[in-house]
Design an enzyme around this catalytic site. Structure first.
Site, PDB file in Angstrom:
ATOM      1  N   TYR A   1      30.634  29.631  39.427  1.00  0.00           N
ATOM      2  CA  TYR A   1      29.985  29.892  38.147  1.00  0.00           C
ATOM      3  C   TYR A   1      29.983  28.644  37.265  1.00  0.00           C
ATOM      4  CZ  TYR A   1      31.019  34.695  39.671  1.00  0.00           C
ATOM      5  OH  TYR A   1      31.126  35.867  40.397  1.00  0.00           O
TER       6      TYR A   1
ATOM      7  N   HIS B   1      34.851  34.740  48.550  1.00  0.00           N
ATOM      8  CA  HIS B   1      33.608  34.845  47.803  1.00  0.00           C
ATOM      9  C   HIS B   1      32.380  34.612  48.690  1.00  0.00           C
ATOM     10  CE1 HIS B   1      31.389  33.606  43.811  1.00  0.00           C
ATOM     11  NE2 HIS B   1      31.067  34.818  44.242  1.00  0.00           N
TER      12      HIS B   1
END
Length: 328
Positions: A54, A138
């Site tokens: 992010y 992830h």
């Protein structure tokens, strides 16, 4: 707080997702990012999620800075591994990956045991904290074998050493998450966008498997990246322009909610939370206003008649659990 699997790590029913304050799509100021986290705290939210992906670490740095002044034992923090950030000198921006930040680093996939430890150490440094409570593998979609045979055992070792409290995997699909539930001893899976008012995919196998195994599920993407928050032409679904048929369906859901005196946002948050395997709904926010609205909508009751009409109209599977209203 609800416990993640058998880990002892607690998580709130509503969690704060920090992709937005990592400049997802458009820039967010330092002040706005701090205010968003502060608003979450004021609303009683004590579970926070971030990732190196992010904003090339920007989300981690901002979230860590905002939480540093809070009592560490008072909140649960999750992050993710599988991408290492390596410096580049190429310039440009990261908008191709969805983040309005300078392309100072490149993401390198690495689900090896060494990669997992390096990613966690680097994340802790960016956060400026000494520990995280939950670590997810992830998006291992294209790296399944390495994730299962190297990454997962590394997380299991970190858990046994007490470095982290709970481990899991976070993805935008249900197939591999179901495999994690059935074949490993993960405490939790983070399922993004696959259990919403528009996508019931997790209902077939993932949620029943998790319930049977005692594995917790955190649901992200309850708004399907925007369409269920504000259905209109140009709205996004799964990070792309919403197909016309899904926009039409979302507008039908919105109109039904209005007729029953509630909002589509309230229903979109209430729906995944009603499943017994789901312990938390993770909502991304980029401003204090968005955080307060999400908290308010999450606390808004949705009439039982709304859910009945969705089922009658074929907009909701009969087997999907819905919130039970306490008798007045």
């Amino acid at each position: 707080m609800r416990t993640l699997g058998r880990s002892g790590v607690g998580v709130g029913a509503l969690s704060f997702g920090a992709a937005g304050i990592g400049n997802l799509y458009t820039p967010v100021t330092e002040e706005a990012a701090y205010d968003a986290v502060a608003a979450a705290w004021e609303a009683g939210i004590r579970s926070f999620d971030t990732a190196a992906h992010y904003g090339l670490g920007l989300s981690e740095r901002r979230l860590g800075a905002a939480l540093r002044e809070r009592p560490r034992a008072a909140y649960t923090l999750s992050t993710k591994v599988g991408r290492l950030l390596e410096p580049t000198g190429t310039g440009g921006d990261d908008l191709a990956n969805g983040f309005a930040v300078p392309a100072t680093h490149r993401r390198v996939w690495d689900f090896s045991a060494d990669g997992v430890r390096r990613a966690l150490e680097a994340g802790l440094e960016r956060l400026g904290l000494d520990r995280v409570d939950v670590v997810y593998l992830h998006d291992p979609d294209d790296h399944g074998e390495q994730a299962f045979h190297e990454g997962y055992p590394a997380l299991e070792k970190l858990r046994s050493e007490g470095v982290v409290g709970a481990i899991g995997a976070g993805m935008n699909q249900t197939g591999m998450l179901t495999r994690f539930v059935r074949e490993t001893d993960v405490d939790v899976v983070l399922c993004a966008g696959r259990y919403t008012l528009l996508d019931h995919g997790a209902l077939a196998e993932l949620l029943p498997a998790a319930q049977a195994r005692g594995t917790s599920v955190v649901v992200g993407g309850a708004f399907n990246s925007g369409l269920l928050a504000d259905p209109r032409p140009g709205a996004t679904y799964d990070y792309a322009a919403a197909p016309p048929e899904l926009l039409e369906r979302a507008l039908r859901l919105q109109e039904t909610a209005r007729r029953h005196g509630t909002t589509l946002r309230a229903a979109a948050l209430a729906f995944p939370a009603a499943h017994p395997a789901v312990v938390s709904v993770l909502v991304g926010a980029r401003s204090a206003h968005e955080v307060r609205d999400c908290a308010e909508q999450f606390a808004t009751p949705v009439p039982a008649a709304f859910w009945r009409e969705l089922r009658e109209a074929g907009l909701l599977p009969e087997e999907a659990p819905v919130p039970v209203q306490e008798p007045s």
